[in-house]
Write an enzyme that holds these catalytic residues in place. Structure first.
Site, mmCIF file in Angstrom:
data_model
loop_
_atom_site.group_PDB
_atom_site.id
_atom_site.type_symbol
_atom_site.label_atom_id
_atom_site.label_comp_id
_atom_site.label_asym_id
_atom_site.label_seq_id
_atom_site.Cartn_x
_atom_site.Cartn_y
_atom_site.Cartn_z
ATOM 1 N N TYR A 63 -1.537 -0.406 10.529
ATOM 2 C CA TYR A 63 -1.735 -0.862 9.145
ATOM 3 C C TYR A 63 -0.577 -0.391 8.276
ATOM 4 O O TYR A 63 0.039 -1.179 7.549
ATOM 5 C CB TYR A 63 -3.060 -0.343 8.596
ATOM 6 N N SER A 95 0.848 -1.190 0.000
ATOM 7 C CA SER A 95 0.000 0.000 0.000
ATOM 8 C C SER A 95 0.881 1.237 0.000
ATOM 9 O O SER A 95 2.005 1.213 0.529
ATOM 10 C CB SER A 95 -0.892 0.017 1.250
#
Length: 234
Positions: free
Chosen positions: A143, A130
């Site tokens: 995350y 990501s």
């Protein structure tokens, strides 16, 4: 002979798009935890879906065994299964932090270890990272940190597996509109405003990048994190 691809989290969102893209000319074994398959891929004899909770001990070995039993080989692993969870600084939830890291950063290692005896030269590992690995998400620091760990793992495994002819790369998506979990128009426009190409990404954009990195066309590419974000926050 068709190559076999193991796609984790392959029945939803990016995983579904990746499975559909690669199913055109590969055998696909896709895992799922919550979202049972309900698409037309199930009608294809080269696509098999199976339940698997990668947070459970032994799940990686079971998944590899299923792929070998079904197709007799594993050529590509796509580590797509992931967990996005709020981890605000005002409240500490140990389970939330541990589960994010366990699925995003540790499960790929478990799966690789289970599959490694069966991977030949020319095999490829592609993980879904990501842009949040380098652009910290507010309220979800664990995350972002887990994806940063995944990026480092990708480079480390590329170095370790290179002598065996096994390539390891990752795709780092930016703002992707997933049909199953659409963003509001307001939030979408906020992302679009900061994206050079002036549009959000689609799951198919990510699937095509995965296809490239998994293919022989990328035979001299390893240890790379390919950002597919339309020029987000340039």
């Amino acid at each position: 002979m068709r190559r076999t691809v193991l796609v984790t989290g392959g029945t939803y969102g990016l995983g579904r798009a990746i499975s559909a893209e690669l199913a055109r000319d590969h055998n696909i074994l896709r895992s799922y935890r919550k979202t049972a398959p309900g698409d037309d891929l199930e009608a294809q004899d080269n696509v098999v879906s199976c339940p698997c909770d990668l947070l459970q001990d032994g799940s990686a070995e079971d998944l590899v065994a299923r792929a070998l039993d079904q197709f007799g080989r594993i050529d590509v692993i796509v580590n797509n299964a992931g967990l996005v969870q709020s981890t605000p600084k005002e409240r500490f939830d140990a389970d939330a932090h541990q589960n994010v890291f366990a699925l995003n950063a540790i499960a790929p290692q478990a799966l690789l270890t289970a599959a490694l005896p069966h991977l030949r030269a020319g095999a490829a590992i592609v993980s879904i990272s990501s842009v949040n690995a380098v652009l910290p998400p507010q309220g979800a620091a664990s995350y972002g940190a887990s994806k940063a760990a995944l990026n480092l793992w990708t480079r480390a495994m590329a170095k370790e597996l290179g002598p065996q002819g096994i390539r390891v790369n990752a795709v780092a998506p930016g703002a992707i509109n997933v049909p199953e979990a659409p963003r509001s128009d307001e939030l979408t426009q906020l992302f679009v405003k900061d994206t050079a190409l002036g549009r959000p990404g689609t799951p198919e954009d990510i699937a095509k990048a995965v296809r490239f990195l998994a293919s022989d066309e990328a035979s001299f590419i390893t240890g790379e994190i390919l950002t597919v974000a339309g020029g987000y926050r340039l």
